[in-house]
Design a protein around this motif. Structure first.
Motif, PDB file in Angstrom:
ATOM      1  N   LEU A  77       0.577  -1.295  -0.007  1.00  0.00           N
ATOM      2  CA  LEU A  77      -0.036   0.045   0.080  1.00  0.00           C
ATOM      3  C   LEU A  77       0.883   1.277   0.035  1.00  0.00           C
ATOM      4  CD1 LEU A  77      -2.778  -0.889   2.382  1.00  0.00           C
ATOM      5  CD2 LEU A  77      -2.812  -0.757  -0.009  1.00  0.00           C
ATOM      6  N   SER A  78       2.101   1.238   0.569  1.00  0.00           N
ATOM      7  CA  SER A  78       2.883   2.173   0.543  1.00  0.00           C
ATOM      8  C   SER A  78       3.728   2.460  -1.053  1.00  0.00           C
ATOM      9  CB  SER A  78       3.949   2.240   1.689  1.00  0.00           C
ATOM     10  OG  SER A  78       4.671   1.154   1.430  1.00  0.00           O
ATOM     11  N   ALA A  79       3.648   1.578  -1.721  1.00  0.00           N
ATOM     12  CA  ALA A  79       4.275   1.868  -2.977  1.00  0.00           C
ATOM     13  C   ALA A  79       3.656   2.528  -3.932  1.00  0.00           C
ATOM     14  CB  ALA A  79       4.453   0.341  -3.792  1.00  0.00           C
ATOM     15  N   ARG A  80       4.437   3.122  -4.941  1.00  0.00           N
ATOM     16  CA  ARG A  80       3.686   3.956  -6.102  1.00  0.00           C
ATOM     17  C   ARG A  80       2.701   2.899  -6.816  1.00  0.00           C
ATOM     18  NH1 ARG A  80       8.973   4.238  -7.054  1.00  0.00           N
ATOM     19  NH2 ARG A  80       8.657   3.604  -9.153  1.00  0.00           N
ATOM     20  N   LEU A  83       4.784   0.422  -9.217  1.00  0.00           N
ATOM     21  CA  LEU A  83       5.576  -0.597  -8.296  1.00  0.00           C
ATOM     22  C   LEU A  83       4.267  -1.663  -7.990  1.00  0.00           C
ATOM     23  CD1 LEU A  83       7.865  -1.874  -7.326  1.00  0.00           C
ATOM     24  CD2 LEU A  83       7.383  -0.476  -5.411  1.00  0.00           C
ATOM     25  N   ARG A  84       3.247  -1.073  -7.529  1.00  0.00           N
ATOM     26  CA  ARG A  84       2.025  -1.849  -6.974  1.00  0.00           C
ATOM     27  C   ARG A  84       1.425  -2.653  -7.692  1.00  0.00           C
ATOM     28  NH1 ARG A  84      -2.194   1.771  -4.394  1.00  0.00           N
ATOM     29  NH2 ARG A  84      -0.599   2.607  -3.084  1.00  0.00           N
ATOM     30  N   ARG A  85       1.374  -2.337  -8.928  1.00  0.00           N
ATOM     31  CA  ARG A  85       0.982  -3.403 -10.084  1.00  0.00           C
ATOM     32  C   ARG A  85       1.949  -4.543 -10.207  1.00  0.00           C
ATOM     33  NH1 ARG A  85       0.181  -1.466 -15.451  1.00  0.00           N
ATOM     34  NH2 ARG A  85      -0.597  -3.449 -15.878  1.00  0.00           N
ATOM     35  N   ILE A  86       3.237  -4.086 -10.123  1.00  0.00           N
ATOM     36  CA  ILE A  86       4.279  -5.334 -10.715  1.00  0.00           C
ATOM     37  C   ILE A  86       4.061  -6.046  -9.305  1.00  0.00           C
ATOM     38  CG2 ILE A  86       6.830  -5.519 -10.522  1.00  0.00           C
ATOM     39  CD1 ILE A  86       7.198  -2.628 -11.941  1.00  0.00           C
ATOM     40  N   LEU A  87       4.095  -5.649  -8.126  1.00  0.00           N
ATOM     41  CA  LEU A  87       3.954  -6.505  -6.990  1.00  0.00           C
ATOM     42  C   LEU A  87       2.935  -7.347  -7.044  1.00  0.00           C
ATOM     43  CD1 LEU A  87       5.053  -4.060  -4.096  1.00  0.00           C
ATOM     44  CD2 LEU A  87       6.353  -5.973  -5.033  1.00  0.00           C
ATOM     45  N   GLY A 153      -4.074  -3.564 -17.498  1.00  0.00           N
ATOM     46  CA  GLY A 153      -3.779  -2.093 -16.688  1.00  0.00           C
ATOM     47  C   GLY A 153      -4.692  -2.234 -15.480  1.00  0.00           C
ATOM     48  N   GLY A 154      -5.260  -3.152 -15.156  1.00  0.00           N
ATOM     49  CA  GLY A 154      -5.753  -3.112 -13.841  1.00  0.00           C
ATOM     50  C   GLY A 154      -4.878  -3.230 -12.392  1.00  0.00           C
ATOM     51  N   ASP A 155      -5.516  -3.031 -11.329  1.00  0.00           N
ATOM     52  CA  ASP A 155      -4.323  -3.259 -10.279  1.00  0.00           C
ATOM     53  C   ASP A 155      -4.623  -4.688  -9.495  1.00  0.00           C
ATOM     54  OD1 ASP A 155      -6.714  -3.416  -8.761  1.00  0.00           O
ATOM     55  OD2 ASP A 155      -6.436  -1.645  -7.666  1.00  0.00           O
ATOM     56  N   GLY A 156      -5.453  -5.525 -10.338  1.00  0.00           N
ATOM     57  CA  GLY A 156      -5.527  -6.906  -9.732  1.00  0.00           C
ATOM     58  C   GLY A 156      -6.688  -7.172  -8.997  1.00  0.00           C
ATOM     59  N   ASP A 157      -7.180  -6.198  -8.556  1.00  0.00           N
ATOM     60  CA  ASP A 157      -8.600  -6.204  -7.868  1.00  0.00           C
ATOM     61  C   ASP A 157      -9.941  -5.942  -8.607  1.00  0.00           C
ATOM     62  OD1 ASP A 157      -7.247  -6.891  -5.123  1.00  0.00           O
ATOM     63  OD2 ASP A 157      -6.717  -4.940  -4.841  1.00  0.00           O
ATOM     64  N   GLY A 158      -9.699  -5.847  -9.903  1.00  0.00           N
ATOM     65  CA  GLY A 158     -10.999  -5.581 -10.768  1.00  0.00           C
ATOM     66  C   GLY A 158     -11.070  -4.078 -11.007  1.00  0.00           C
ATOM     67  N   ARG A 159     -10.470  -3.367 -10.643  1.00  0.00           N
ATOM     68  CA  ARG A 159     -10.514  -1.909 -11.015  1.00  0.00           C
ATOM     69  C   ARG A 159      -9.420  -1.321 -11.674  1.00  0.00           C
ATOM     70  NH1 ARG A 159     -11.056  -2.457  -4.968  1.00  0.00           N
ATOM     71  NH2 ARG A 159      -8.915  -1.802  -4.966  1.00  0.00           N
ATOM     72  N   GLN A 164      -5.067   4.919  -6.437  1.00  0.00           N
ATOM     73  CA  GLN A 164      -5.016   4.995  -5.043  1.00  0.00           C
ATOM     74  C   GLN A 164      -4.911   3.694  -4.224  1.00  0.00           C
ATOM     75  OE1 GLN A 164      -4.831   8.056  -3.907  1.00  0.00           O
ATOM     76  NE2 GLN A 164      -4.784   8.750  -5.946  1.00  0.00           N
ATOM     77  N   GLY A 165      -4.820   3.577  -3.080  1.00  0.00           N
ATOM     78  CA  GLY A 165      -4.750   2.297  -2.242  1.00  0.00           C
ATOM     79  C   GLY A 165      -5.953   1.401  -2.502  1.00  0.00           C
TER      80      GLY A 165
END
Length: 170
Positions: A77-80, A83-87, A153-159, A164-165
């Motif tokens: 959650l603290s990552a940009r 980087l969050r998408r990569i993680l 292109g999503g964040d993995g949570d379907g959004r 944002q977090g």
């Protein structure tokens, strides 16, 4: 498609309700026979254990959403966002590959267990443990879909495009 998935979700809920009902009734029956009739039943404990095993894996496969699991995501959650998408992609791929690689051995072990039966009820253990294969297959499908969402292109949570977090506190 959405209507069919909603129908399947309700049927998965029905299975979980049936399992919990069977577990609860076995538990109540055991209490009644043990403390009222002073004649404990051995099979009720085994029935509770088997239904609990099925509830846990069935629920994890079909009922519990990924965001409902306990996560240690302080660093995530603290990552940009990039980087969050990569993680998210790395973790989804690790889970996908791990469960997919273990699936053949899992099925092999479960089919091997047809030679054993539970001690009191006499249920073949391949039937008892088959829920784990269902769970593993559902995890493979879920994380394959998550990997595709992240790559699109999503964040993995379907959004898609969510910058944002992902937690409920943000």
């Amino acid at each position: 498609m959405r209507a069919a998935l909603g129908w399947l979700q309700r049927r998965a809920d029905n299975v979980a309700v049936g399992l919990l009902t069977a577990m609860f009734l076995s538990f109540v029956l055991q209490i009644f026979f043990r403390y009222v009739l002073n004649h404990p039943l051995g099979w009720t404990l085994e029935a509770c254990l088997i239904t609990w095993l099925w509830v846990v894996f069935w629920g994890s496969a079909f009922l519990v959403d990924d965001r409902d699991h306990v996560k240690f995501d302080i660093l995530y959650l603290s990552a940009r966002p990039g980087l969050r998408r990569i993680l998210a992609l790395l973790s989804a791929l690790a889970i996908l590959v791990g469960f997919a690689a273990s699936f053949p051995a899992t099925v092999d072990y479960i089919t091997f267990m047809k030679i054993e039966k539970s001690s009191t009820l006499g249920i073949r253990l391949d039937y008892v443990f088959s829920v784990y294969a269902i769970f593993a297959a559902a995890i493979v499908v879920r994380y394959a879909a998550r990997t595709v969402r992240i790559l699109r292109g999503g964040d993995g949570d379907g959004r898609a495009g969510h910058a944002q977090g992902v937690g409920p506190y943000e």
